[in-house]
Design a protein around this motif. Structure first.
Motif, PDB file in Angstrom:
ATOM      1  N   ASN A   7    -134.307 -17.851 -73.098  1.00  0.00           N
ATOM      2  CA  ASN A   7    -134.957 -17.305 -74.288  1.00  0.00           C
ATOM      3  C   ASN A   7    -135.073 -18.379 -75.362  1.00  0.00           C
ATOM      4  N   GLY A  50    -133.501  -3.359 -76.480  1.00  0.00           N
ATOM      5  CA  GLY A  50    -132.990  -4.716 -76.506  1.00  0.00           C
ATOM      6  C   GLY A  50    -131.718  -4.800 -77.315  1.00  0.00           C
ATOM      7  N   LYS A  94    -139.938 -12.107 -75.941  1.00  0.00           N
ATOM      8  CA  LYS A  94    -138.726 -11.279 -75.955  1.00  0.00           C
ATOM      9  C   LYS A  94    -137.952 -11.414 -77.264  1.00  0.00           C
ATOM     10  N   ALA A 102    -139.898  -8.887 -71.363  1.00  0.00           N
ATOM     11  CA  ALA A 102    -140.967  -9.551 -72.104  1.00  0.00           C
ATOM     12  C   ALA A 102    -142.123  -8.595 -72.373  1.00  0.00           C
ATOM     13  N   ALA A 132    -135.454  -8.564 -76.679  1.00  0.00           N
ATOM     14  CA  ALA A 132    -135.873  -7.424 -75.865  1.00  0.00           C
ATOM     15  C   ALA A 132    -135.365  -7.553 -74.436  1.00  0.00           C
TER      16      ALA A 132
END
Length: 283
Positions: free
Chosen positions: A218, A43, A16, A37, A34
């Protein structure tokens, strides 16, 4: 993922997060996350606001704390539609986003008077197009750092990073991300703004290390630490102005499977360009 001088970008093992470098003088470090994924069609774009180690100008010791400023969320279809609106322009009468519009857009987002007009401007747009069509100017208007110099790319070893991400930092070896700055003079050494390095050896460049971290599910980074600084720089020489015993104008980087860093030069400050293998003490 933004309009600027893309040099090299790298997708993290979360599939991502993308870190994006910007090649030029007075440029910005970007991050894109993003929505889903494996799908980069929509995003959020971010830009780095850095804080230099207090009272330290030595480029071998000055680190930067990173705060990520959110520029905007966007989707490919919407950005393409915004771009199409400017197709009506000609060379004689160009159609583009003006600096005043960027300022007004930023004032509306921040609810602040940025240009000293005495009032907060209304947003001239119904979307966040400046973030994607004039990314550098938009980032700086929102408070990001636009002072980096010759940002030549950002890299990881995907296998090491994937092992760290999936096994967990306690089980896998820590993986690092690296970025080369071919030079750190001019905007990085002008005694103004967020970055104020001693630029004596700036023409020889620097490579920064960033520790990968987990943030809200993330991959993220929050510091840039000098890994290796080029030089010394000898301005009175006709050749080999940067010491031949050290890197000069680092450009392409590659992290090997054992974590060591390959540094390729693109330099006129060495008579012959060199590829170095760097054994980072952080390993």
């Amino acid at each position: 993922q933004g309009r600027f001088s893309h040099e090299n970008s790298v997708v993290m093992p979360d599939q991502k997060t993308v870190f994006l470098s910007d090649d030029g003088t007075g440029v910005v470090f970007f991050k894109f996350v993003a929505d889903a994924a494996g799908d980069m069609s929509s995003g959020t774009l971010y830009a780095a606001k850095v804080t230099q180690t207090n009272g330290v100008s030595d480029p071998s010791e000055a680190a930067f704390a990173i705060e990520w400023i959110e520029l905007a969320h966007g989707a490919e279809a919407d950005i393409e539609a915004a771009i199409a609106e400017y197709d009506v322009g000609t060379l004689a009468s160009p159609s583009y986003i003006t600096d005043q519009q960027i300022n007004d857009w930023a004032e509306a987002k921040l609810s602040q008077d940025l240009d000293g007009s005495g009032s907060v401007a209304a947003d001239p747009f119904t979307d966040d197009r400046p973030a994607f069509l004039e990314s550098r100017k938009a980032a700086v208007a929102l408070g990001a750092t636009g002072e980096f110099r010759k940002m030549e790319g950002v890299v990881i070893n995907y296998g090491l990073a994937d092992n760290w991400w999936n096994a967990g930092a306690a089980d896998g070896d820590q993986a690092y991300m690296y970025m080369a700055m071919s030079s750190f003079d001019k905007t990085m050494a002008d005694d103004e703004g967020d970055i104020q390095l001693d630029g004596t050896h700036g023409p020889c460049g620097v490579v920064y290390r960033m520790t990968l971290k987990e943030n809200a599910g993330n991959v993220d980074v929050d510091t840039m630490v000098p890994a290796i600084v080029g030089g010394p720089y000898y301005s009175d020489r006709d050749v080999n102005e940067c010491s031949v015993n050290n890197i000069s104008n680092p450009d392409n980087l590659a992290v090997m499977d054992d974590g060591r860093l390959l540094i390729g030069e693109d330099t006129g400050n060495h008579e012959n360009n060199v590829i170095w293998v760097y054994e980072d003490p952080a390993l």
